[in-house]
Write a protein that holds these residues in place. Sequence first.
Motif, PDB file in Angstrom:
ATOM      1  N   GLU A 156       0.809  -1.216   0.000  1.00  0.00           N
ATOM      2  CA  GLU A 156       0.000   0.000   0.000  1.00  0.00           C
ATOM      3  C   GLU A 156       0.846   1.272   0.000  1.00  0.00           C
ATOM      4  O   GLU A 156       0.555   2.213  -0.725  1.00  0.00           O
ATOM      5  CB  GLU A 156      -0.911  -0.011   1.239  1.00  0.00           C
ATOM      6  CG  GLU A 156      -2.290   0.498   0.949  1.00  0.00           C
ATOM      7  CD  GLU A 156      -3.234   0.248   2.119  1.00  0.00           C
ATOM      8  OE1 GLU A 156      -3.481   1.216   2.860  1.00  0.00           O
ATOM      9  OE2 GLU A 156      -3.696  -0.893   2.279  1.00  0.00           O
ATOM     10  N   ASP A 157       1.898   1.290   0.818  1.00  0.00           N
ATOM     11  CA  ASP A 157       2.746   2.489   0.914  1.00  0.00           C
ATOM     12  C   ASP A 157       3.478   2.750  -0.393  1.00  0.00           C
ATOM     13  O   ASP A 157       3.556   3.885  -0.851  1.00  0.00           O
ATOM     14  CB  ASP A 157       3.768   2.350   2.058  1.00  0.00           C
ATOM     15  CG  ASP A 157       3.088   2.264   3.421  1.00  0.00           C
ATOM     16  OD1 ASP A 157       1.891   2.627   3.509  1.00  0.00           O
ATOM     17  OD2 ASP A 157       3.740   1.834   4.386  1.00  0.00           O
ATOM     18  N   MET A 158       4.019   1.684  -0.987  1.00  0.00           N
ATOM     19  CA  MET A 158       4.713   1.803  -2.267  1.00  0.00           C
ATOM     20  C   MET A 158       3.760   2.368  -3.322  1.00  0.00           C
ATOM     21  O   MET A 158       4.097   3.298  -4.040  1.00  0.00           O
ATOM     22  CB  MET A 158       5.235   0.419  -2.681  1.00  0.00           C
ATOM     23  CG  MET A 158       5.757   0.288  -4.115  1.00  0.00           C
ATOM     24  SD  MET A 158       4.526   0.105  -5.438  1.00  0.00           S
ATOM     25  CE  MET A 158       3.644  -1.349  -4.989  1.00  0.00           C
ATOM     26  N   ALA A 159       2.550   1.813  -3.392  1.00  0.00           N
ATOM     27  CA  ALA A 159       1.572   2.244  -4.390  1.00  0.00           C
ATOM     28  C   ALA A 159       1.153   3.696  -4.153  1.00  0.00           C
ATOM     29  O   ALA A 159       1.079   4.484  -5.098  1.00  0.00           O
ATOM     30  CB  ALA A 159       0.354   1.328  -4.365  1.00  0.00           C
ATOM     31  N   ALA A 160       0.909   4.061  -2.894  1.00  0.00           N
ATOM     32  CA  ALA A 160       0.491   5.434  -2.575  1.00  0.00           C
ATOM     33  C   ALA A 160       1.576   6.433  -2.982  1.00  0.00           C
ATOM     34  O   ALA A 160       1.275   7.488  -3.561  1.00  0.00           O
ATOM     35  CB  ALA A 160       0.177   5.563  -1.086  1.00  0.00           C
ATOM     36  N   ALA A 161       2.835   6.098  -2.717  1.00  0.00           N
ATOM     37  CA  ALA A 161       3.952   6.986  -3.078  1.00  0.00           C
ATOM     38  C   ALA A 161       4.072   7.100  -4.596  1.00  0.00           C
ATOM     39  O   ALA A 161       4.274   8.191  -5.133  1.00  0.00           O
ATOM     40  CB  ALA A 161       5.255   6.466  -2.479  1.00  0.00           C
ATOM     41  N   ALA A 162       3.918   5.970  -5.288  1.00  0.00           N
ATOM     42  CA  ALA A 162       4.004   5.958  -6.753  1.00  0.00           C
ATOM     43  C   ALA A 162       2.873   6.796  -7.362  1.00  0.00           C
ATOM     44  O   ALA A 162       3.107   7.591  -8.283  1.00  0.00           O
ATOM     45  CB  ALA A 162       3.956   4.524  -7.271  1.00  0.00           C
ATOM     46  N   ILE A 163       1.665   6.638  -6.833  1.00  0.00           N
ATOM     47  CA  ILE A 163       0.507   7.397  -7.340  1.00  0.00           C
ATOM     48  C   ILE A 163       0.725   8.895  -7.100  1.00  0.00           C
ATOM     49  O   ILE A 163       0.445   9.711  -7.976  1.00  0.00           O
ATOM     50  CB  ILE A 163      -0.814   6.896  -6.708  1.00  0.00           C
ATOM     51  CG1 ILE A 163      -1.129   5.479  -7.226  1.00  0.00           C
ATOM     52  CG2 ILE A 163      -1.968   7.854  -7.001  1.00  0.00           C
ATOM     53  CD1 ILE A 163      -2.224   4.750  -6.474  1.00  0.00           C
ATOM     54  N   ARG A 164       1.265   9.254  -5.915  1.00  0.00           N
ATOM     55  CA  ARG A 164       1.562  10.673  -5.642  1.00  0.00           C
ATOM     56  C   ARG A 164       2.532  11.233  -6.684  1.00  0.00           C
ATOM     57  O   ARG A 164       2.327  12.333  -7.189  1.00  0.00           O
ATOM     58  CB  ARG A 164       2.167  10.836  -4.241  1.00  0.00           C
ATOM     59  CG  ARG A 164       1.130  11.015  -3.143  1.00  0.00           C
ATOM     60  CD  ARG A 164       1.728  11.606  -1.862  1.00  0.00           C
ATOM     61  NE  ARG A 164       2.862  10.853  -1.357  1.00  0.00           N
ATOM     62  CZ  ARG A 164       2.755   9.764  -0.574  1.00  0.00           C
ATOM     63  NH1 ARG A 164       1.570   9.319  -0.214  1.00  0.00           N
ATOM     64  NH2 ARG A 164       3.836   9.132  -0.145  1.00  0.00           N
TER      65      ARG A 164
END
Length: 150
Positions: free
Chosen positions: A35-43
């Motif tokens: 989740e954290d990796m995806a959230a950072a990538a989306i940002r």
Amino acid sequence: ELPESWADMQEPLLEGMCFTLKYLGMTLVEKPKGEDMAAAAIRRIVATARVGARKFQKVILTVSPRGISLQDADTKETVENISIYRISYCTMDKLQNKVFAYVAQSQESGALECHAFLSPKKKIAQAVTLTVAQAFQMALDLWEAAHAGR
């Protein structure tokens, strides 16, 4: 319009469920899921998308047990076909709740790429995410059925 019981329907998914979305972009990621990796990538993708003044490509994203296929909504040209086996993660962003993203391994470079899409409504982003999850389960069921006789 999706019927209320669409989550229980398997037939349309075998053929492929289509969603019209806007492609925001892609960024490389270190991990296949999280989740954290995806959230950072989306940002990162959203920040880059906001800086560029270009119009987003409108795509038809089709989800099936074979994977995800992307088609240009205007020209109907195939942009990309991603095998279900190369997709390691998909999510709807918690903050940007109209954004759907998936992580897949590039066929060319082997690198992990996070691709993000903007949907017209939060409900559609949820539907795409759930549909991909269903496609994973169905692909697994089909694979297990194919290998059960061995």
